[in-house]
Design a protein around this motif. Structure first.
Motif, PDB file in Angstrom:
ATOM      1  N   ARG A 130       0.864  -1.187   0.000  1.00 34.91           N
ATOM      2  CA  ARG A 130       0.000   0.000   0.000  1.00 34.91           C
ATOM      3  C   ARG A 130       0.898   1.234   0.000  1.00 34.91           C
ATOM      4  O   ARG A 130       0.929   2.026   0.940  1.00 34.91           O
ATOM      5  CB  ARG A 130      -0.931  -0.021   1.208  1.00 34.91           C
ATOM      6  CG  ARG A 130      -1.780  -1.282   1.287  1.00 34.91           C
ATOM      7  CD  ARG A 130      -2.773  -1.226   2.432  1.00 34.91           C
ATOM      8  NE  ARG A 130      -3.884  -0.352   2.140  1.00 34.91           N
ATOM      9  CZ  ARG A 130      -5.009  -0.733   1.527  1.00 34.91           C
ATOM     10  NH1 ARG A 130      -5.148  -1.980   1.115  1.00 34.91           N
ATOM     11  NH2 ARG A 130      -5.975   0.126   1.312  1.00 34.91           N
ATOM     12  N   GLY A 132       3.770   3.647  -2.972  1.00 37.93           N
ATOM     13  CA  GLY A 132       4.175   3.900  -4.350  1.00 37.93           C
ATOM     14  C   GLY A 132       3.031   4.325  -5.238  1.00 37.93           C
ATOM     15  O   GLY A 132       2.166   5.121  -4.843  1.00 37.93           O
ATOM     16  N   TRP A 133       2.992   3.752  -6.441  1.00 34.71           N
ATOM     17  CA  TRP A 133       2.017   4.174  -7.441  1.00 34.71           C
ATOM     18  C   TRP A 133       0.580   3.910  -6.999  1.00 34.71           C
ATOM     19  O   TRP A 133      -0.338   4.623  -7.411  1.00 34.71           O
ATOM     20  CB  TRP A 133       2.291   3.483  -8.770  1.00 34.71           C
ATOM     21  CG  TRP A 133       1.962   2.011  -8.782  1.00 34.71           C
ATOM     22  CD1 TRP A 133       2.802   0.975  -8.524  1.00 34.71           C
ATOM     23  CD2 TRP A 133       0.679   1.426  -9.075  1.00 34.71           C
ATOM     24  NE1 TRP A 133       2.152  -0.223  -8.620  1.00 34.71           N
ATOM     25  CE2 TRP A 133       0.841   0.020  -8.966  1.00 34.71           C
ATOM     26  CE3 TRP A 133      -0.570   1.939  -9.417  1.00 34.71           C
ATOM     27  CZ2 TRP A 133      -0.206  -0.868  -9.188  1.00 34.71           C
ATOM     28  CZ3 TRP A 133      -1.624   1.059  -9.640  1.00 34.71           C
ATOM     29  CH2 TRP A 133      -1.436  -0.331  -9.527  1.00 34.71           C
ATOM     30  N   ARG A 134       0.380   2.893  -6.153  1.00 34.12           N
ATOM     31  CA  ARG A 134      -0.984   2.568  -5.731  1.00 34.12           C
ATOM     32  C   ARG A 134      -1.596   3.708  -4.907  1.00 34.12           C
ATOM     33  O   ARG A 134      -2.765   4.051  -5.081  1.00 34.12           O
ATOM     34  CB  ARG A 134      -0.995   1.269  -4.919  1.00 34.12           C
ATOM     35  CG  ARG A 134      -0.591   0.047  -5.721  1.00 34.12           C
ATOM     36  CD  ARG A 134      -0.661  -1.219  -4.873  1.00 34.12           C
ATOM     37  NE  ARG A 134      -0.051  -2.346  -5.558  1.00 34.12           N
ATOM     38  CZ  ARG A 134      -0.691  -3.111  -6.451  1.00 34.12           C
ATOM     39  NH1 ARG A 134      -1.962  -2.860  -6.742  1.00 34.12           N
ATOM     40  NH2 ARG A 134      -0.069  -4.108  -7.045  1.00 34.12           N
ATOM     41  N   TRP A 136      -0.704   6.893  -5.025  1.00 32.39           N
ATOM     42  CA  TRP A 136      -0.938   8.036  -5.913  1.00 32.39           C
ATOM     43  C   TRP A 136      -2.150   7.803  -6.815  1.00 32.39           C
ATOM     44  O   TRP A 136      -2.927   8.730  -7.082  1.00 32.39           O
ATOM     45  CB  TRP A 136       0.302   8.321  -6.748  1.00 32.39           C
ATOM     46  CG  TRP A 136       1.421   8.903  -5.941  1.00 32.39           C
ATOM     47  CD1 TRP A 136       2.582   8.291  -5.561  1.00 32.39           C
ATOM     48  CD2 TRP A 136       1.467  10.223  -5.376  1.00 32.39           C
ATOM     49  NE1 TRP A 136       3.350   9.132  -4.805  1.00 32.39           N
ATOM     50  CE2 TRP A 136       2.693  10.329  -4.667  1.00 32.39           C
ATOM     51  CE3 TRP A 136       0.603  11.308  -5.391  1.00 32.39           C
ATOM     52  CZ2 TRP A 136       3.073  11.477  -3.991  1.00 32.39           C
ATOM     53  CZ3 TRP A 136       0.964  12.462  -4.710  1.00 32.39           C
ATOM     54  CH2 TRP A 136       2.184  12.546  -4.031  1.00 32.39           C
ATOM     55  N   ALA A 137      -2.305   6.562  -7.277  1.00 40.08           N
ATOM     56  CA  ALA A 137      -3.475   6.241  -8.108  1.00 40.08           C
ATOM     57  C   ALA A 137      -4.757   6.397  -7.302  1.00 40.08           C
ATOM     58  O   ALA A 137      -5.770   6.915  -7.801  1.00 40.08           O
ATOM     59  CB  ALA A 137      -3.363   4.818  -8.649  1.00 40.08           C
ATOM     60  N   ILE A 167      -7.292  -0.936  -7.435  1.00 42.86           N
ATOM     61  CA  ILE A 167      -5.949  -0.432  -7.106  1.00 42.86           C
ATOM     62  C   ILE A 167      -5.264  -1.288  -6.046  1.00 42.86           C
ATOM     63  O   ILE A 167      -4.072  -1.594  -6.159  1.00 42.86           O
ATOM     64  CB  ILE A 167      -6.032   1.041  -6.644  1.00 42.86           C
ATOM     65  CG1 ILE A 167      -6.463   1.936  -7.815  1.00 42.86           C
ATOM     66  CG2 ILE A 167      -4.682   1.512  -6.101  1.00 42.86           C
ATOM     67  CD1 ILE A 167      -6.841   3.343  -7.410  1.00 42.86           C
TER      68      ILE A 167
END
Length: 259
Positions: A130, A132-134, A136-137, A167
């Motif tokens: 939970r 990184g990119w997750r 931010w997405a 996500i």
């Protein structure tokens, strides 16, 4: 008395629907406008929003205690949601709902088709980072959906559930608990704007809010009892109902000057 009984029953039903999957406004707003035909639409929306905030917050508390989604994440998502929904409410008058409806119908059909064709989606949770990119997405999805809730609104809870599930690769029940907390914040952001504009009829709003909380508590317990499978069926049902309702609004209601 008959009108009040209908409104109270409708508010309780809307609370149950909101707690299970979202879309309670489709029940309560038409009832408010039918009971008070001279009421301005903005006043009906604002009064409904008081009930929706109360019921959704109540359901969010119950689901959060049982499911325990990450509190720190939710605090961040909630703050973003509140700000973006308030901005959306301010921008609502600039965007024609006739433009929004076809776009939302297409999104709903896409969501329904995806869930129907992917039976495993949302059925179980897998451990994923939970970070990184997750994160931010998720922040981007929350901001966009909250802004949409301030402008237009239908299906906000469902779009949040789908986003969190996709996500974070988690089940519908965990996503529903997160969505209820975030949806409470989007409702608060829009409600602040309505209150500032003086649109709320507080006597009516408080009565409807109490009934909405009762329905929301029943709905939260229904979700906890039925789990991810119930939410899946409720989501597909909501897609069908909302597509029909928005299509009727878009193409089934005669415009001024039209036959």
């Amino acid at each position: 008395m008959g009108t009040w009984a209908l409104l109270v029953g409708g508010a309780a039903t809307a609370g149950w629907v909101d707690a299970v999957i979202g879309g309670g406004g489709l029940v309560l707003i038409p009832l408010i406008l039918a009971a008070f035909p001279q009421m301005a639409p903005a006043v009906a929306l604002a009064t409904n929003k008081v009930a929706a905030v109360s019921g959704t917050a109540s359901a969010a508390f119950t689901l959060y205690r049982k499911v325990r989604p990450p509190a720190r994440e939710l605090a961040i998502y909630g703050g973003v949601a509140m700000a973006c929904s308030g901005i959306g409410a301010l921008a609502a008058s600039l965007i024609d709902s006739a433009v929004m409806r076809p776009l939302v119908i297409v999104l709903l059909l896409g969501v329904g088709a995806f869930v129907a064709l992917r039976p495993a989606f949302g059925a179980s949770s897998s451990e994923v980072p939970r970070a990184g990119w997750r994160v931010w997405a998720a922040l981007g999805a929350v901001a966009a959906i909250a802004f949409y809730d301030g402008i237009f609104g239908p299906g906000t809870g469902m779009f949040l559930i789908m986003s969190f599930t996709a996500i974070f690769s988690q089940n519908f029940l965990r996503s529903a608990a997160m969505a209820k907390v975030v949806n409470t914040c989007t409702n608060v952001g829009a409600l602040v704007t309505f209150i500032a504009g003086g649109h709320v009829i507080w006597g009516l709003a408080i009565v409807l809010a109490i009934a909405n909380i009762v329905g929301a508590q029943l709905g939260a317990r229904t979700v906890l009892g039925g789990g991810a499978k119930l939410i899946r069926y409720a989501l597909l049902t909501l897609v069908i109902v909302m597509c029909g309702y928005l299509s009727w609004q878009q193409w089934g209601v005669a415009r001024p000057g039209e036959p």
